[in-house]
Design a protein around this motif. Structure first.
Motif, PDB file in Angstrom:
ATOM      1  N   LEU A 313       0.826  -1.208   0.000  1.00  0.00           N
ATOM      2  CA  LEU A 313       0.000   0.000   0.000  1.00  0.00           C
ATOM      3  C   LEU A 313       0.860   1.258   0.000  1.00  0.00           C
ATOM      4  CD1 LEU A 313      -2.812  -1.034   2.524  1.00  0.00           C
ATOM      5  CD2 LEU A 313      -2.950  -0.944   0.032  1.00  0.00           C
ATOM      6  N   GLN A 314       2.021   1.215   0.656  1.00  0.00           N
ATOM      7  CA  GLN A 314       2.917   2.374   0.662  1.00  0.00           C
ATOM      8  C   GLN A 314       3.345   2.725  -0.757  1.00  0.00           C
ATOM      9  OE1 GLN A 314       6.099   1.277   3.280  1.00  0.00           O
ATOM     10  NE2 GLN A 314       4.855   1.468   5.141  1.00  0.00           N
ATOM     11  N   THR A 315       3.659   1.711  -1.553  1.00  0.00           N
ATOM     12  CA  THR A 315       4.032   1.939  -2.954  1.00  0.00           C
ATOM     13  C   THR A 315       2.859   2.512  -3.734  1.00  0.00           C
ATOM     14  OG1 THR A 315       5.594   0.090  -2.855  1.00  0.00           O
ATOM     15  CG2 THR A 315       4.930   0.852  -5.043  1.00  0.00           C
ATOM     16  N   LEU A 316       1.656   1.956  -3.497  1.00  0.00           N
ATOM     17  CA  LEU A 316       0.450   2.441  -4.180  1.00  0.00           C
ATOM     18  C   LEU A 316       0.191   3.896  -3.848  1.00  0.00           C
ATOM     19  CD1 LEU A 316      -2.199   1.943  -5.784  1.00  0.00           C
ATOM     20  CD2 LEU A 316      -3.228   1.191  -3.625  1.00  0.00           C
ATOM     21  N   TRP A 317       0.255   4.251  -2.572  1.00  0.00           N
ATOM     22  CA  TRP A 317      -0.022   5.629  -2.157  1.00  0.00           C
ATOM     23  C   TRP A 317       1.058   6.594  -2.635  1.00  0.00           C
ATOM     24  CZ3 TRP A 317      -1.246   3.375   3.289  1.00  0.00           C
ATOM     25  CH2 TRP A 317      -2.554   2.872   3.292  1.00  0.00           C
ATOM     26  N   TYR A 318       2.303   6.127  -2.657  1.00  0.00           N
ATOM     27  CA  TYR A 318       3.391   6.976  -3.131  1.00  0.00           C
ATOM     28  C   TYR A 318       3.175   7.346  -4.594  1.00  0.00           C
ATOM     29  CZ  TYR A 318       8.106   8.648  -4.117  1.00  0.00           C
ATOM     30  OH  TYR A 318       9.182   9.419  -4.494  1.00  0.00           O
ATOM     31  N   ASN A 319       2.706   6.363  -5.381  1.00  0.00           N
ATOM     32  CA  ASN A 319       2.425   6.624  -6.796  1.00  0.00           C
ATOM     33  C   ASN A 319       1.218   7.537  -6.977  1.00  0.00           C
ATOM     34  OD1 ASN A 319       4.560   4.980  -7.580  1.00  0.00           O
ATOM     35  ND2 ASN A 319       3.267   3.137  -7.684  1.00  0.00           N
ATOM     36  N   GLN A 320       0.393   7.641  -5.938  1.00  0.00           N
ATOM     37  CA  GLN A 320      -0.780   8.530  -5.991  1.00  0.00           C
ATOM     38  C   GLN A 320      -0.468   9.922  -5.459  1.00  0.00           C
ATOM     39  OE1 GLN A 320      -3.831   6.419  -3.836  1.00  0.00           O
ATOM     40  NE2 GLN A 320      -4.240   4.993  -5.520  1.00  0.00           N
ATOM     41  N   GLY A 321       0.790  10.151  -5.089  1.00  0.00           N
ATOM     42  CA  GLY A 321       1.187  11.492  -4.666  1.00  0.00           C
ATOM     43  C   GLY A 321       1.356  11.679  -3.177  1.00  0.00           C
ATOM     44  N   ILE A 322       1.212  10.606  -2.392  1.00  0.00           N
ATOM     45  CA  ILE A 322       1.385  10.707  -0.940  1.00  0.00           C
ATOM     46  C   ILE A 322       2.837  10.351  -0.633  1.00  0.00           C
ATOM     47  CG2 ILE A 322       0.606   9.875   1.315  1.00  0.00           C
ATOM     48  CD1 ILE A 322      -2.059   9.172   0.006  1.00  0.00           C
ATOM     49  N   LYS A 323       3.659  11.374  -0.407  1.00  0.00           N
ATOM     50  CA  LYS A 323       5.092  11.162  -0.249  1.00  0.00           C
ATOM     51  C   LYS A 323       5.440  10.564   1.105  1.00  0.00           C
ATOM     52  CE  LYS A 323       6.205  15.003  -3.350  1.00  0.00           C
ATOM     53  NZ  LYS A 323       6.924  16.300  -3.477  1.00  0.00           N
ATOM     54  N   LYS A 324       4.736  10.981   2.132  1.00  0.00           N
ATOM     55  CA  LYS A 324       5.049  10.501   3.473  1.00  0.00           C
ATOM     56  C   LYS A 324       4.554   9.064   3.628  1.00  0.00           C
ATOM     57  CE  LYS A 324       4.455  11.634   8.358  1.00  0.00           C
ATOM     58  NZ  LYS A 324       3.820  12.560   9.331  1.00  0.00           N
ATOM     59  N   PRO A 325       5.464   8.128   3.858  1.00  0.00           N
ATOM     60  CA  PRO A 325       5.035   6.719   3.971  1.00  0.00           C
ATOM     61  C   PRO A 325       4.209   6.484   5.225  1.00  0.00           C
ATOM     62  CG  PRO A 325       7.339   6.929   4.575  1.00  0.00           C
ATOM     63  CD  PRO A 325       6.918   8.278   4.066  1.00  0.00           C
ATOM     64  N   LEU A 326       3.086   5.789   5.047  1.00  0.00           N
ATOM     65  CA  LEU A 326       2.245   5.447   6.192  1.00  0.00           C
ATOM     66  C   LEU A 326       2.636   4.056   6.688  1.00  0.00           C
ATOM     67  CD1 LEU A 326      -1.238   6.666   4.928  1.00  0.00           C
ATOM     68  CD2 LEU A 326       0.424   7.898   6.308  1.00  0.00           C
ATOM     69  N   GLN A 327       2.820   3.940   7.981  1.00  0.00           N
ATOM     70  CA  GLN A 327       3.225   2.657   8.555  1.00  0.00           C
ATOM     71  C   GLN A 327       2.268   2.262   9.669  1.00  0.00           C
ATOM     72  OE1 GLN A 327       7.329   2.520   9.672  1.00  0.00           O
ATOM     73  NE2 GLN A 327       8.064   3.013   7.623  1.00  0.00           N
ATOM     74  N   ILE A 328       2.048   0.965   9.763  1.00  0.00           N
ATOM     75  CA  ILE A 328       1.120   0.420  10.743  1.00  0.00           C
ATOM     76  C   ILE A 328       1.894  -0.045  11.977  1.00  0.00           C
ATOM     77  CG2 ILE A 328       1.232  -1.908   9.773  1.00  0.00           C
ATOM     78  CD1 ILE A 328      -1.706  -2.274  10.418  1.00  0.00           C
ATOM     79  N   ARG A 329       1.299   0.098  13.118  1.00  0.00           N
ATOM     80  CA  ARG A 329       1.865  -0.444  14.357  1.00  0.00           C
ATOM     81  C   ARG A 329       0.791  -1.279  15.038  1.00  0.00           C
ATOM     82  NH1 ARG A 329       2.294   5.040  18.119  1.00  0.00           N
ATOM     83  NH2 ARG A 329       0.089   5.650  17.976  1.00  0.00           N
ATOM     84  N   MET A 330       1.225  -2.354  15.675  1.00  0.00           N
ATOM     85  CA  MET A 330       0.270  -3.329  16.189  1.00  0.00           C
ATOM     86  C   MET A 330       0.653  -3.806  17.580  1.00  0.00           C
ATOM     87  SD  MET A 330      -0.133  -5.524  12.656  1.00  0.00           S
ATOM     88  CE  MET A 330       1.472  -5.059  12.037  1.00  0.00           C
TER      89      MET A 330
END
Length: 463
Positions: A313-330
């Motif tokens: 999803l990080q790659t998908l969002w980056y290609n959509q213009g979201i530069k800041k990577p979103l990361q999950i914590r559990m």
């Protein structure tokens, strides 16, 4: 809003009896007419006249009475009793008319038809006994004359009456069939509509609640203590991202994330308890438990797969213009919790409560981006299947004592030559080694320690 099914059923049954009441009144008048044309005018037998007047009074009185009471009483039983009385009266009339051939055949046929169509064989036996009883009463009123009369005027009156009866009944049945057909189509449309609404409603309920309600097992949702595994996750930095993105973009991003996470949770048979913005709460072991250890393994397998999906999803969002990577914590914890329905008579919520739920939430808050933290209780159940790093102890809000935590690495079978963490515990032996944390200046010393331990173990004779 559609009427309740029971009310509709009662209304239709009452309407059916009212229409039959109109038809049976015609029979009473036909019976009275058959008796009247059998008289030798003007010498009218007193008994026949009294019976005829009684029949007419009975027909009018029962007609009015039934129309007033059928909607308010047990119409089926009441109408059956009146029809039985009708059969008794017809027996009296045929006896007084000396059993004219055509009227006898027609009225007896009508009794059989009415009895069978309204109550089956039991009703048929009762009405025929009433008919025989009516014939027997004529023996008390006067001596029977076994002259099977075939007077034309008697036959014509009875024929007109019975013909009118069957025509009226045919019209009534036709009308009723049309109403039932229309009602059937309406019910099919309503059933389709309710199925669609039910499908939509199911999306807002947990599978546990939906199955229990749909199968009429609401009692299974009562609160009880269970040892379960609780999972919490959220996106690190989602709140700050929400301030930067447009509402439409944020909604699309969140829905994509939740869709993927729910798909994974469903795949591993977890029960999604709730969504809290970007946070997800999933429980394992509340229903369809495969055993405490198996539930824990499924939960961690889900968490590991979610972590891998986030990289996609990080790659998908980056290609959509979201530069800041979103990361999950559990965060994951195992322990006894109270599972069941909580709330009021107006609103109920099926969820889990307890200290161990709070601990799972605290572990999720303490985790770093991309990290899965588990408690010691969970680690003890999965340590032989999943490689975990000892993270020491953390202080958690609401807990007086430090909490022992572990970081999930991956399944042992999937690590292969890339494994960087080693951990083993046996009686008299305990070791954990994290290659990523060993410094270069400590490397030789660690190797020397391991070699010394190995030589001593090999030279030791264990009895």
């Amino acid at each position: 809003m559609a009427e309740p099914q029971q009310q509709v059923s009662d209304k239709l049954a009452a309407d059916f009896s009212l229409r039959q009441n109109d038809i049976r009144t015609l029979i009473c008048f036909a019976a009275a007419g058959t008796l009247m044309v059998n008289w030798d005018w003007p010498a009218i037998p007193l008994i026949d006249a009294a019976v005829c007047i009684g029949i007419l009074f009975y027909a009018v009185a029962t007609y009015v009475w039934l129309r007033k009471t059928l909607y308010d009483t047990a119409h089926g039983q009441l109408f059956d009793k009146i029809m039985t009385v009708d059969a008794f009266i017809i027996g009296i009339v045929l006896g007084l008319t000396n059993f004219s051939i055509l009227p006898t055949f027609l009225f007896v046929t009508m009794i059989q038809f009415n009895a069978l169509i309204n109550g089956g064989t039991k009703k048929w036996m009762i009405d025929n006994l009433a008919f025989v009883g009516g014939v027997g009463v004529t023996f008390l009123l006067r001596d029977p004359q076994w002259v099977l009369s075939d007077r034309l005027e008697v036959s014509i009156v009875s024929l007109i009456g019975i013909f009118t009866y069957f025509c009226a009944y045919a019209i009534f049945v036709h009308t009723r069939i049309r109403k039932l057909d229309m009602l059937s189509k309406k019910l099919v449309n309503e059933q389709t509509l309710y199925k669609l609404r039910t499908y939509k409603l199911a999306r807002y309920l947990t599978p546990t609640v939906w199955r229990a309600v749909n199968e009429g097992r609401e009692e299974t949702l009562a609160s009880e203590r269970k040892r379960i595994t609780v999972f919490f996750s959220d996106i690190r930095g989602f709140s700050s991202l929400a301030e930067e993105l447009e509402a439409e973009t944020l909604t699309d991003l969140l829905n994509t994330y939740l869709t993927e996470m729910v798909t994974i949770a469903t795949k591993h048979r977890g029960t999604i308890d709730k969504f809290m913005g970007d946070a997800i709460m999933v429980i394992f072991g509340d229903t369809r438990s495969e055993g405490l250890k198996a539930d824990c393994v499924r939960c961690l397998s889900m968490a590991i797969e979610m972590r891998k999906k986030m990289k996609e999803l990080q790659t998908l969002w980056y290609n959509q213009g979201i530069k800041k990577p979103l990361q999950i914590r559990m965060g994951i914890n195992t322990g006894y919790c109270t599972v069941g329905s909580f709330g009021t008579t107006q609103y109920m919520d099926y969820t889990v409560l307890g200290t161990h739920v709070n601990l799972a939430s605290r572990l999720e808050s303490a985790a770093h981006p991309g990290e899965i933290l588990i408690s010691h209780e969970t680690w003890s159940l999965v340590k032989d299947v999943i490689m975990c790093r000892d993270k020491g102890e953390i202080k958690a809000k609401g807990f007086a004592h430090p909490i022992k935590v572990y970081q999930v690495v991956d399944f042992r079978k999937d690590l292969g030559r890339h494994q960087s963490y080693y951990e083993e515990n046996r009686e008299g032996f305990s070791m954990h080694m994290d290659l990523d944390k060993i410094k270069n200046y400590d490397k030789e010393r660690v190797i020397e320690t391991l070699e010394v331990a190995t030589e001593r173990l090999r030279g030791k004779v264990i009895k």
